[in-house]
Write a protein that holds these residues in place. Sequence first.
Motif, mmCIF file in Angstrom:
data_model
loop_
_atom_site.group_PDB
_atom_site.id
_atom_site.type_symbol
_atom_site.label_atom_id
_atom_site.label_comp_id
_atom_site.label_asym_id
_atom_site.label_seq_id
_atom_site.Cartn_x
_atom_site.Cartn_y
_atom_site.Cartn_z
ATOM 1 N N ARG A 265 29.773 31.250 44.178
ATOM 2 C CA ARG A 265 29.866 32.522 43.937
ATOM 3 C C ARG A 265 28.880 33.616 44.942
ATOM 4 O O ARG A 265 29.119 34.383 45.489
ATOM 5 N N ALA A 292 39.220 30.603 39.776
ATOM 6 C CA ALA A 292 38.367 31.495 39.063
ATOM 7 C C ALA A 292 37.373 32.095 39.731
ATOM 8 O O ALA A 292 37.163 33.328 39.724
ATOM 9 N N SER A 295 39.338 34.298 42.153
ATOM 10 C CA SER A 295 39.570 35.512 41.349
ATOM 11 C C SER A 295 38.546 36.627 41.030
ATOM 12 O O SER A 295 38.683 37.973 41.062
ATOM 13 N N HIS A 296 37.390 36.167 40.599
ATOM 14 C CA HIS A 296 36.328 37.160 40.477
ATOM 15 C C HIS A 296 35.800 37.741 41.361
ATOM 16 O O HIS A 296 35.633 39.097 41.463
ATOM 17 N N GLN A 299 38.336 40.579 42.315
ATOM 18 C CA GLN A 299 38.218 41.690 41.603
ATOM 19 C C GLN A 299 37.074 42.580 41.862
ATOM 20 O O GLN A 299 37.314 43.773 41.938
ATOM 21 N N GLN A 300 36.071 41.995 42.347
ATOM 22 C CA GLN A 300 34.919 42.836 42.785
ATOM 23 C C GLN A 300 34.714 43.436 44.322
ATOM 24 O O GLN A 300 34.418 44.301 44.574
#
Length: 356
Positions: A265, A292, A295-296, A299-300
């Motif tokens: 991340r 995951a 996807s995060h 989204q950001q």
Amino acid sequence: MNLVSQHSPQQPAVSGNNIFRLAHWISDSVNGLRLKAARSWHFTPQTVAYQGYGSTTWVRVLARVVLTSKPKPGSAAEQAAQNGNQNVRGWRAFTSVPIQFTEVEVEIGGVTARVQADRGGLVDTVVPVSLAPGWHTAELRAEGTDPVKSQVFVISPDTELGIVSDIDDTIMVTALPRPFLALWNTFVLSERARMATPGMAVLMDRLLVKHPEAPVIYLSTGPWNAAPTLARFITRNMYPPGPLLLTDWGLTNDRWFRSGQEHKRRNLELLAEEFPNMRWLLFGDNGQHDEAIYSHFAQQHGDRVAAIGIRQLSTGEAVLAGGHTESGDHAGSSVPWIYSPDGAGLAKGLRELTIL
């Protein structure tokens, strides 16, 4: 020659309770004993340089400073080293001992920066420098070591697409129980024994034919000790060259264990910050946490992701990986998702998106 001093040669402070500080003291003491033993065995200091990347105004340089055994003159190991095949079995990398908090001099493009290795001997630093797009060479010098050269890819400000790819189960078929994967891959196997995911090298090659300026960055939770083996795997299986962004096991200054998910991340967020005008094509698999994490990120930063390609594990691979996520419903996502068990299927989806 410009001189940039980025770190003071002092050990960084450790945060946390007394038990955590004690764990650090024990860890540092053990590493001190290993260094003493390595020196008594006549191990020699060595700077191990990794590929880096950057823009036309800065570069990110990656390296590690260790004590390592030197092949005996005339031995088969020395001949292998001269032929570029040294350290074929990954376990040999773990006999080296990190030299903590040592000062390293980095020279590139007429600029010299003095930086400090971290607790694991790792140098991960940004050097402000003006360079033209393309490949450049940095020279790294640490006390007692021979100078080494690191290749750095400078990304053009006009580049519109970049590629980020996971390694295990994405470009490399592992087929091992997840708890034993890291140990087996780094301690036992050589890169010759690893199998490339069908069609992925061809897919990468075709992407670079259409997008020749696109950087390829390999983002993995694997340890830095495995970097030489992974780099040889990438070359041997004709994947495009690119920086490896790996991690280290063990204590950090504020955590008991490094988080692989947080590592991914953090580096994705860093790439988004470093290259605000670039869109990214993200490759991963459905056996870990890639879905995951991606996807995060989507989204950001939905406008910064061109597409997400997920390699679907076979039933056997999924069992060994401890299960897999279902091919998710991304109907509400502004980013296209592609699922396939191999590179050919991912290529088909990218053609439909006109990315390929």
